[in-house]
Design a protein around this motif. Structure first.
Motif, PDB file in Angstrom:
ATOM      1  N   ILE A 214       0.815  -1.222   0.000  1.00 14.99           N
ATOM      2  CA  ILE A 214       0.000   0.000   0.000  1.00 14.99           C
ATOM      3  C   ILE A 214       0.850   1.275   0.000  1.00 14.99           C
ATOM      4  O   ILE A 214       0.593   2.193  -0.770  1.00 14.99           O
ATOM      5  N   ARG A 215       1.851   1.336   0.878  1.00 12.86           N
ATOM      6  CA  ARG A 215       2.626   2.581   0.951  1.00 12.86           C
ATOM      7  C   ARG A 215       3.278   2.902  -0.397  1.00 12.86           C
ATOM      8  O   ARG A 215       3.271   4.052  -0.854  1.00 12.86           O
ATOM      9  N   LYS A 216       3.802   1.865  -1.051  1.00 12.50           N
ATOM     10  CA  LYS A 216       4.471   2.114  -2.341  1.00 12.50           C
ATOM     11  C   LYS A 216       3.461   2.561  -3.398  1.00 12.50           C
ATOM     12  O   LYS A 216       3.748   3.406  -4.233  1.00 12.50           O
ATOM     13  N   ILE A 217       2.265   1.979  -3.339  1.00 16.68           N
ATOM     14  CA  ILE A 217       1.225   2.370  -4.306  1.00 16.68           C
ATOM     15  C   ILE A 217       0.797   3.818  -4.033  1.00 16.68           C
ATOM     16  O   ILE A 217       0.625   4.617  -4.964  1.00 16.68           O
ATOM     17  N   CYS A 218       0.663   4.165  -2.753  1.00 11.89           N
ATOM     18  CA  CYS A 218       0.277   5.543  -2.398  1.00 11.89           C
ATOM     19  C   CYS A 218       1.341   6.537  -2.873  1.00 11.89           C
ATOM     20  O   CYS A 218       1.014   7.571  -3.461  1.00 11.89           O
ATOM     21  N   ASP A 219       2.605   6.224  -2.612  1.00 10.22           N
ATOM     22  CA  ASP A 219       3.680   7.147  -3.014  1.00 10.22           C
ATOM     23  C   ASP A 219       3.655   7.364  -4.516  1.00 10.22           C
ATOM     24  O   ASP A 219       3.765   8.496  -5.004  1.00 10.22           O
ATOM     25  N   MET A 220       3.495   6.261  -5.262  1.00  8.91           N
ATOM     26  CA  MET A 220       3.464   6.360  -6.728  1.00  8.91           C
ATOM     27  C   MET A 220       2.269   7.217  -7.172  1.00  8.91           C
ATOM     28  O   MET A 220       2.398   8.145  -7.972  1.00  8.91           O
ATOM     29  N   ALA A 221       1.080   6.912  -6.622  1.00  5.65           N
ATOM     30  CA  ALA A 221      -0.143   7.616  -7.054  1.00  5.65           C
ATOM     31  C   ALA A 221      -0.081   9.094  -6.667  1.00  5.65           C
ATOM     32  O   ALA A 221      -0.445   9.965  -7.473  1.00  5.65           O
ATOM     33  N   HIS A 222       0.391   9.370  -5.465  1.00  4.31           N
ATOM     34  CA  HIS A 222       0.451  10.775  -5.028  1.00  4.31           C
ATOM     35  C   HIS A 222       1.377  11.595  -5.921  1.00  4.31           C
ATOM     36  O   HIS A 222       1.101  12.758  -6.210  1.00  4.31           O
ATOM     37  N   LYS A 223       2.475  10.978  -6.361  1.00  2.70           N
ATOM     38  CA  LYS A 223       3.389  11.693  -7.268  1.00  2.70           C
ATOM     39  C   LYS A 223       2.665  12.095  -8.545  1.00  2.70           C
ATOM     40  O   LYS A 223       2.995  13.079  -9.189  1.00  2.70           O
ATOM     41  N   LYS A 224       1.655  11.301  -8.915  1.00  8.31           N
ATOM     42  CA  LYS A 224       0.905  11.599 -10.145  1.00  8.31           C
ATOM     43  C   LYS A 224      -0.368  12.395  -9.839  1.00  8.31           C
ATOM     44  O   LYS A 224      -1.229  12.550 -10.697  1.00  8.31           O
ATOM     45  N   GLY A 225      -0.525  12.819  -8.602  1.00  8.92           N
ATOM     46  CA  GLY A 225      -1.688  13.645  -8.227  1.00  8.92           C
ATOM     47  C   GLY A 225      -2.973  12.853  -8.077  1.00  8.92           C
ATOM     48  O   GLY A 225      -4.068  13.405  -8.168  1.00  8.92           O
ATOM     49  N   VAL A 226      -2.851  11.543  -7.816  1.00  4.38           N
ATOM     50  CA  VAL A 226      -4.045  10.693  -7.695  1.00  4.38           C
ATOM     51  C   VAL A 226      -4.261  10.312  -6.233  1.00  4.38           C
ATOM     52  O   VAL A 226      -3.317   9.948  -5.536  1.00  4.38           O
ATOM     53  N   GLN A 227      -5.509  10.374  -5.781  1.00  7.88           N
ATOM     54  CA  GLN A 227      -5.827   9.968  -4.414  1.00  7.88           C
ATOM     55  C   GLN A 227      -5.983   8.444  -4.326  1.00  7.88           C
ATOM     56  O   GLN A 227      -6.361   7.804  -5.312  1.00  7.88           O
ATOM     57  N   VAL A 228      -5.704   7.901  -3.138  1.00  6.10           N
ATOM     58  CA  VAL A 228      -5.789   6.443  -2.963  1.00  6.10           C
ATOM     59  C   VAL A 228      -6.786   6.093  -1.861  1.00  6.10           C
ATOM     60  O   VAL A 228      -6.719   6.612  -0.745  1.00  6.10           O
ATOM     61  N   MET A 229      -7.712   5.208  -2.211  1.00  6.73           N
ATOM     62  CA  MET A 229      -8.695   4.713  -1.242  1.00  6.73           C
ATOM     63  C   MET A 229      -8.393   3.225  -0.997  1.00  6.73           C
ATOM     64  O   MET A 229      -8.360   2.435  -1.947  1.00  6.73           O
ATOM     65  N   VAL A 230      -8.172   2.879   0.265  1.00 11.01           N
ATOM     66  CA  VAL A 230      -7.756   1.510   0.579  1.00 11.01           C
ATOM     67  C   VAL A 230      -8.914   0.735   1.209  1.00 11.01           C
ATOM     68  O   VAL A 230      -9.571   1.218   2.136  1.00 11.01           O
ATOM     69  N   ASP A 231      -9.129  -0.462   0.693  1.00 13.01           N
ATOM     70  CA  ASP A 231     -10.120  -1.374   1.257  1.00 13.01           C
ATOM     71  C   ASP A 231      -9.404  -2.246   2.291  1.00 13.01           C
ATOM     72  O   ASP A 231      -8.644  -3.156   1.948  1.00 13.01           O
ATOM     73  N   GLY A 232      -9.659  -1.930   3.574  1.00 11.34           N
ATOM     74  CA  GLY A 232      -8.974  -2.658   4.647  1.00 11.34           C
ATOM     75  C   GLY A 232      -9.894  -3.623   5.370  1.00 11.34           C
ATOM     76  O   GLY A 232      -9.678  -3.936   6.559  1.00 11.34           O
ATOM     77  N   ALA A 233     -10.916  -4.111   4.660  1.00 13.33           N
ATOM     78  CA  ALA A 233     -11.907  -4.998   5.299  1.00 13.33           C
ATOM     79  C   ALA A 233     -11.240  -6.154   6.043  1.00 13.33           C
ATOM     80  O   ALA A 233     -11.704  -6.579   7.093  1.00 13.33           O
ATOM     81  N   HIS A 234     -10.124  -6.663   5.477  1.00 15.56           N
ATOM     82  CA  HIS A 234      -9.516  -7.863   6.069  1.00 15.56           C
ATOM     83  C   HIS A 234      -8.226  -7.625   6.844  1.00 15.56           C
ATOM     84  O   HIS A 234      -7.600  -8.581   7.287  1.00 15.56           O
ATOM     85  N   THR A 235      -7.819  -6.374   6.981  1.00 16.98           N
ATOM     86  CA  THR A 235      -6.513  -6.160   7.607  1.00 16.98           C
ATOM     87  C   THR A 235      -6.608  -5.650   9.043  1.00 16.98           C
ATOM     88  O   THR A 235      -5.740  -5.966   9.860  1.00 16.98           O
TER      89      THR A 235
END
Ligand SMILES: Cc1ncc(COP(=O)(O)O)c(C=O)c1O
Length: 420
Positions: A214-235
């Motif tokens: 997740i953190r790596k996906i967030c860092d990548m998306a944020h660099k491109k100006g995209v927000q990230v919504m995480v489904d944590g139902a199982h974590t």
């Protein structure tokens, strides 16, 4: 006692009246010198935990992924809350209902590592995440990125938003056995364009138990100006994490899953700066635009469920997040290691311990998952769920802290017989 103090003490009665868990506390204390990793296969210790559950003897329940039943302590606390709220009636609802709910959400923010003004209690992950998907200020042609392995309710909500606002949904497929985090990050990155506004990603894919970076996906998306919504139902209360470390924009989870709260409780985290950008599901009265309570109006609902969140968190912390995670991963490895190399057995969950924990998915070559599930319950009295789609064809196996290796041996034996 003045009137206000009296009202407060009456309202908090339900919190104070929870029975103590002395026996279990002592049991855990007796084992506290053993490191979590070593305790993971200490069957004596886990038998003590198992005793705290009332388990149906008719089948072996390896389907805790839908709903993790409550241990007796939490259940007793919950029933007491039902009695207390019923005893006080409207009086409770008009006096300390909101104060107590806030206490619960504060406790949840501590548990999940976020600020208390960024988290609310909802009814489930579906409500939390669909509120974000439906509540964004979409414009025609905006794009959203998701995976075919995401949960159906959210994928359906994106389809609805597509029909309603002209949003374009880009659906990727997460490989069951990735070579690296970078392979996954790149998959999501390649789906992003200049028009992408939101990326949805599972913290743990529910059909395989696959944990995503997740953190790596967030860092990548944020660099491109995209927000990230995480489904944590199982974590939540399954693996240890902190929302601050993940750095996502939105996070939703169901508390009736791994935290073992009574049915109908969830959580939504929204990063402070994003709160004004979300339309609530149901309108709240005037609030400051970054007040998260503006997203939390639901009307009259089972408030005693909210109160039991405290009991469930106490229970989880008493067992210990590290002990629980180690035990769940141990149980998964216990059975997967015994079947991984058997001919015709297909494991749909990564072997790398950092990419999975308690949940795994297994199939048998040439056998429909539905047939496997039916055979397991009818012939072997093992209850699991079949998954047949999104590049995953097998049965999801979810033990819980009360599951024993002997029960998993029955499952392994069944798989061996069926695979042969
Ligand atoms: C990954 C995932 N997301 C969302 C949900 C929906 O949870 P709920 O029905 O509690 O809203 C589930 C339920 O199993 C799930 O597995």
């Amino acid at each position: 006692m003045d009137k206000r103090t009296f009202l407060k003490s009456l309202g908090l009665m339900s919190l104070a009246a929870v029975p103590s868990v002395n026996g279990l506390e002592k049991w855990i204390e007796m084992h506290s010198h053993i490191p979590a990793g070593k305790l993971a296969n200490n069957e004596d210790f886990w038998q003590g935990i198992r005793k705290g559950y009332r388990l149906k003897p008719d089948y072996i329940n390896l389907e805790n992924g839908y709903y993790c039943i409550q241990p007796q302590e939490t259940l007793d606390g919950f029933i007491q809350h039902v009695r207390d709220v019923n005893y006080q009636g409207s009086y409770y609802m008009r006096t300390v209902q909101w104060e107590n709910k806030k206490k619960m959400s504060d406790k949840l923010s501590k548990l999940t590592g976020c600020n208390s003004d960024e988290l609310i209690i909802t009814r489930n992950t579906t409500e939390s995440l669909d509120m974000i998907i439906g509540g964004m200020h979409w414009e025609i042609g905006d794009e959203a990125v998701m995976a075919e392995q995401d949960y159906g309710a959210m994928l359906e909500m994106f389809k609805l938003v597509s029909r309603r606002y002209g949003v374009i949904n880009k659906v990727i497929s997460v490989p069951n056995h990735p070579k690296s985090d970078e392979e996954i990050v790149e998959l999501y990155a390649n789906a992003i364009t200049k028009k992408t506004r939101l990326l949805m990603v599972c913290h743990m894919i529910n059909i395989t138990g696959h944990i995503l970076p997740i953190r790596k996906i967030c860092d990548m998306a944020h660099k491109k100006g995209v927000q990230v919504m995480v489904d944590g139902a199982h974590t939540l209360a399954h693996i240890q994490f902190s929302l601050k470390d993940l750095d996502c924009d939105y996070y939703g989870a169901s508390l009736h899953k791994w935290l073992s709260v009574p049915l109908g409780a969830g959580v939504l985290f929204v990063k402070k700066k994003n709160i004004p950008n979300i339309w609530p599901l149901l309108a709240e009265g005037p609030r400051k635009e970054d007040d998260i309570s503006s997203l939390n109006h639901i009307g009259t609902h089972p408030v005693h469920t909210d109160l039991a969140i405290s009991n469930a968190i106490d229970y989880y912390l008493m067992i210990g997040p590290e002990r629980k995670e180690e035990r769940l991963r141990y149980l998964q490895n216990y059975w997967t290691n015994k079947v991984r190399s058997i001919a015709n057995v297909i494991l749909n969950t990564p072997k790398d311990p950092s990419r999975s924990c308690g949940i795994a998915n297994v199939g048998i070559k040439g056998m429909k998952p539905g047939v496997l599930a039916q055979t397991l319950i009818e012939k072997y009295k093992i209850y699991i769920v079949a998954i047949d789609g999104a590049n995953v064809h097998g049965c999801r196996i979810t033990p819980n802290v009360y599951t024993t290796p002997e029960e998993l041996d029955v499952f392994v034996k069944a798989l061996k017989e069926l695979a042969a």
